[in-house]
Design a protein around this motif. Sequence first.
Motif, PDB file in Angstrom:
ATOM      1  N   TRP A 230       0.717  -1.184  -0.071  1.00  0.00           N
ATOM      2  CA  TRP A 230       0.160  -0.062  -0.128  1.00  0.00           C
ATOM      3  C   TRP A 230       0.794   1.500  -0.175  1.00  0.00           C
ATOM      4  O   TRP A 230       0.310   2.576   0.074  1.00  0.00           O
ATOM      5  CB  TRP A 230      -0.899  -0.022   1.224  1.00  0.00           C
ATOM      6  CG  TRP A 230      -2.222  -0.652   0.958  1.00  0.00           C
ATOM      7  CD1 TRP A 230      -2.401  -2.041   0.979  1.00  0.00           C
ATOM      8  CD2 TRP A 230      -3.474  -0.023   0.584  1.00  0.00           C
ATOM      9  NE1 TRP A 230      -3.761  -2.367   0.485  1.00  0.00           N
ATOM     10  CE2 TRP A 230      -4.592  -1.148   0.579  1.00  0.00           C
ATOM     11  CE3 TRP A 230      -3.981   1.330   0.765  1.00  0.00           C
ATOM     12  CZ2 TRP A 230      -5.717  -0.928   0.247  1.00  0.00           C
ATOM     13  CZ3 TRP A 230      -5.198   1.431   0.678  1.00  0.00           C
ATOM     14  CH2 TRP A 230      -6.295   0.284   0.461  1.00  0.00           C
ATOM     15  N   GLY A 231       2.154   1.070  -0.082  1.00  0.00           N
ATOM     16  CA  GLY A 231       3.098   2.296  -0.151  1.00  0.00           C
ATOM     17  C   GLY A 231       3.323   2.914   1.444  1.00  0.00           C
ATOM     18  O   GLY A 231       3.716   4.017   1.385  1.00  0.00           O
ATOM     19  N   ARG A 232       2.850   2.146   2.444  1.00  0.00           N
ATOM     20  CA  ARG A 232       3.166   2.648   3.821  1.00  0.00           C
ATOM     21  C   ARG A 232       4.668   2.325   4.126  1.00  0.00           C
ATOM     22  O   ARG A 232       5.194   1.478   3.602  1.00  0.00           O
ATOM     23  CB  ARG A 232       2.465   2.076   4.608  1.00  0.00           C
ATOM     24  CG  ARG A 232       0.823   2.752   4.750  1.00  0.00           C
ATOM     25  CD  ARG A 232       0.039   3.065   3.737  1.00  0.00           C
ATOM     26  NE  ARG A 232      -1.482   3.624   4.315  1.00  0.00           N
ATOM     27  CZ  ARG A 232      -2.118   3.998   3.228  1.00  0.00           C
ATOM     28  NH1 ARG A 232      -2.049   4.138   2.108  1.00  0.00           N
ATOM     29  NH2 ARG A 232      -3.382   4.540   3.866  1.00  0.00           N
ATOM     30  N   PRO A 233       5.178   3.222   5.186  1.00  0.00           N
ATOM     31  CA  PRO A 233       6.271   2.806   5.869  1.00  0.00           C
ATOM     32  C   PRO A 233       6.402   1.401   6.483  1.00  0.00           C
ATOM     33  O   PRO A 233       5.358   0.818   7.119  1.00  0.00           O
ATOM     34  CB  PRO A 233       6.342   3.892   7.043  1.00  0.00           C
ATOM     35  CG  PRO A 233       5.693   4.981   6.335  1.00  0.00           C
ATOM     36  CD  PRO A 233       4.477   4.320   5.848  1.00  0.00           C
ATOM     37  N   HIS A 234       7.435   0.489   6.277  1.00  0.00           N
ATOM     38  CA  HIS A 234       7.326  -0.805   6.864  1.00  0.00           C
ATOM     39  C   HIS A 234       8.603  -1.155   7.107  1.00  0.00           C
ATOM     40  O   HIS A 234       9.919  -0.532   6.971  1.00  0.00           O
ATOM     41  CB  HIS A 234       6.840  -1.633   5.605  1.00  0.00           C
ATOM     42  CG  HIS A 234       7.761  -1.596   4.400  1.00  0.00           C
ATOM     43  ND1 HIS A 234       7.497  -0.544   3.465  1.00  0.00           N
ATOM     44  CD2 HIS A 234       8.893  -2.239   3.722  1.00  0.00           C
ATOM     45  CE1 HIS A 234       8.497  -0.787   2.425  1.00  0.00           C
ATOM     46  NE2 HIS A 234       9.362  -1.634   2.674  1.00  0.00           N
ATOM     47  N   THR A 235       8.789  -2.411   7.686  1.00  0.00           N
ATOM     48  CA  THR A 235      10.445  -2.754   7.930  1.00  0.00           C
ATOM     49  C   THR A 235      10.277  -4.196   7.787  1.00  0.00           C
ATOM     50  O   THR A 235       9.328  -5.023   7.594  1.00  0.00           O
ATOM     51  CB  THR A 235      10.615  -2.707   9.615  1.00  0.00           C
ATOM     52  OG1 THR A 235       9.476  -3.357  10.347  1.00  0.00           O
ATOM     53  CG2 THR A 235      10.517  -1.329   9.947  1.00  0.00           C
ATOM     54  N   GLY A 236      11.563  -4.697   7.523  1.00  0.00           N
ATOM     55  CA  GLY A 236      11.920  -6.092   7.579  1.00  0.00           C
ATOM     56  C   GLY A 236      11.500  -7.095   6.258  1.00  0.00           C
ATOM     57  O   GLY A 236      11.413  -8.106   6.176  1.00  0.00           O
TER      58      GLY A 236
END
Length: 264
Positions: A230-236
């Motif tokens: 969704w184009g959101r900030p993410h990690t990993g």
Amino acid sequence: MLDHAERVAAARSAIDYIYGRTEQEQAVPVPNCPGWTVYNAASHIGRVGIAWEEMITSSPDDPESRARGYERSGRQPAGTPKAELAAWAHSAIDHLVDDPDRQCYFSMTGGEGTARLWAWHAASELGMHRLDVESALGHEHSMTPVHSMTPVQALDAADYTCRFFLQAMRRVLERDPGRLTARLVDAGSEVGSEVGSEVGSVNIEPLPESALPVAVVVEGPPIQVLLGLWGRPHTGIEVTAGDPEVWEHWRTLPSEAFQFGTWD
């Protein structure tokens, strides 16, 4: 994957979570959605509920239902109390439980759909906005109160995102970033799986007329993959094969194609 009843329950759970925030929490900015506060997210969900209801109750051959729905939602006064916004959102979901196979207009395809498909859409999109608000408030990402369902719901929402949401985004922009394979890997034992086992994978194939050779494979925790899609900030999330630029192009598609204003 979730069944129809579980998707309806997930959509209602997201509504109840977002509208259950305190007055102080409603004023908190939502970094995943620049310009929004938690109240703006609640306003968005309530107002799109009005538009969804118009489409859900219209025949598949009524493309004007989308414009009518958003025109109706835009007439609502600013600063609507959250209880009324919640009622609008729940009212749309109410129309999904009579006959899951009832045909109606579906905005993501611009034509034929069913109440069952709308429930999938609602569980995915409202689940995403729940993640947005959870991130803003520093709450644990749950998606549903039943944590054992979290990886399954994330996979279900990611599959919807690839099959319908991102397809609509690339149609709007007339752009095809290439082939994408996203593997959702559960690092815990929430669903009785071994550490690091794959919950499932989702794919996007190039459009037939493009035949693009570029491709990418990414891998990460289920909710983080969903956030990334969704184009959101993410990690990993790691690129395990192919061209990293393909992943970045898909990630930027949603914000480039369409972004709702704050309304209130």
